[in-house]
Design an enzyme around this catalytic site. Sequence first.
Site, short mmCIF file in Angstrom:
data_model
loop_
_atom_site.label_atom_id
_atom_site.label_comp_id
_atom_site.label_asym_id
_atom_site.label_seq_id
_atom_site.Cartn_x
_atom_site.Cartn_y
_atom_site.Cartn_z
N LYS A 49 0.97 -1.22 0.21
CA LYS A 49 -0.01 0.08 -0.01
C LYS A 49 0.99 1.16 -0.04
O LYS A 49 0.94 2.19 0.90
CB LYS A 49 -0.93 -0.17 1.26
CG LYS A 49 -1.91 1.01 1.06
CD LYS A 49 -3.18 0.89 0.29
CE LYS A 49 -4.10 1.85 0.30
NZ LYS A 49 -4.89 1.73 -0.87
N ASP B 53 -2.53 -12.31 5.32
CA ASP B 53 -3.35 -13.15 6.24
C ASP B 53 -4.93 -13.01 5.23
O ASP B 53 -5.43 -14.01 5.14
CB ASP B 53 -3.44 -12.37 7.37
CG ASP B 53 -4.42 -12.96 8.40
OD1 ASP B 53 -4.76 -14.27 8.17
OD2 ASP B 53 -4.71 -12.74 9.61
#
Length: 358
Positions: free
Chosen positions: A193, A249
Amino acid sequence: MAVFNIALVKGDGIGPDIVNEAVAVLNRIGDLYGHSFKYNETVAGGSAIDKLGHPLPDETVEACLKADAVLLGAVGGPKWDNLPGDLRPEKALLGLRSALGLYANIRPAILYPALRSACPLKDSITSGGLDLVVVRELTGGLYYGERGRKQTPDMGEAAYDTMIYSEKEVERIGRTAFELARRRRKKLVSVDKANVLESSRLWREVMHRIKDDYPDVDYSDMLVDNAAMQLVRNPGQFDVIVTENTFGDIISDEASMITGSIGMLPSASLGGGTRGLYEPIHGSAPDIAGRDMANPIATILSAAMMLRLSFNLEKEADTIEQAVIAALNDGFRTADIAGGLPAVGTKDMGAAIRDRLH
Ligand code: NAD
């Protein structure tokens, strides 16, 4: 004859049933290719609590550290659910990962043509097939950074978690991913990001620095929000995805869901050397434990990953994967993937795969 030492942690619930099938497959591979697999069975999780009073006894850690690789079933179950946090069976997994220094979690997601109907995506999206791997950083980032709470002057209590990465942490997971891409279709997407997060900007800088060492791998960056979207829009575009702990995850669960079958998916956790921990992604399935109903394929495919990644036995790993595909193509299904049609049990599925090893 090459000898490989494997620590076996069968665990709880369906763990013993599925690990037994994986061991039978490994033994057949040993006979076919002239290798000797030596097993050291050791306990962790609920069975270790019952036997020795602790989910991860020292002797288990020692046995795993001595082995060339660890093959694990699953741990946990309702019997141990009310124990305090430190004595919960799941503590064994975190303890083992940290004792073995495992920082890279590798999760393949493959949609087998025979199981296409299990995929929740439209046929038009998956017609090109789906065969990708998520490499998730396992020991850094948000889950391990500084956290705390503080009072603010006018907004009440505040809480914070810190996403922190060092160059070395990024470099080691990055190299693991590049090496893996080299063994596959040579395409690597690094997910971050970097438009917002400083830790992602460092992540991207380091990845760009090391990518020149792998000119044969087609490398690109992708923002995590776009990656989440692309996984359901066009998952066939991915080969290897590398990403930090929290993003990994989420992305790895999304990737496994699009294959539609929890009983099919293996995983590996690796550190600096070749020793790894191999386990199915599912849990101990207490609801079907001891009923010869569990799908052993995720564990058998985990054993194949062990052969490839820890023992460098590529051909042998391929042989197992091809035998799984052959058994599926010949119509063998455990209940979880049968879609209501007649199903075989754990043992018969294991036998069907063993019969197709050649
Ligand atoms: P689970 O993965 O054990 O089961 C979820 C559902 O999937 C159940 O209906 C189960 O029957 C089914 N399922 C799972 N594996 C299957 C297989 N191989 N074949 C056929 N069906 C299968 O998750 P859960 O029910 O949330 O957890 C049960 C226990 O496992 C809990 O104690 C949990 O803490 C533990 N757990 C352990 C691990 C691990 O050891 N790595 C991972 C997840 C959960």
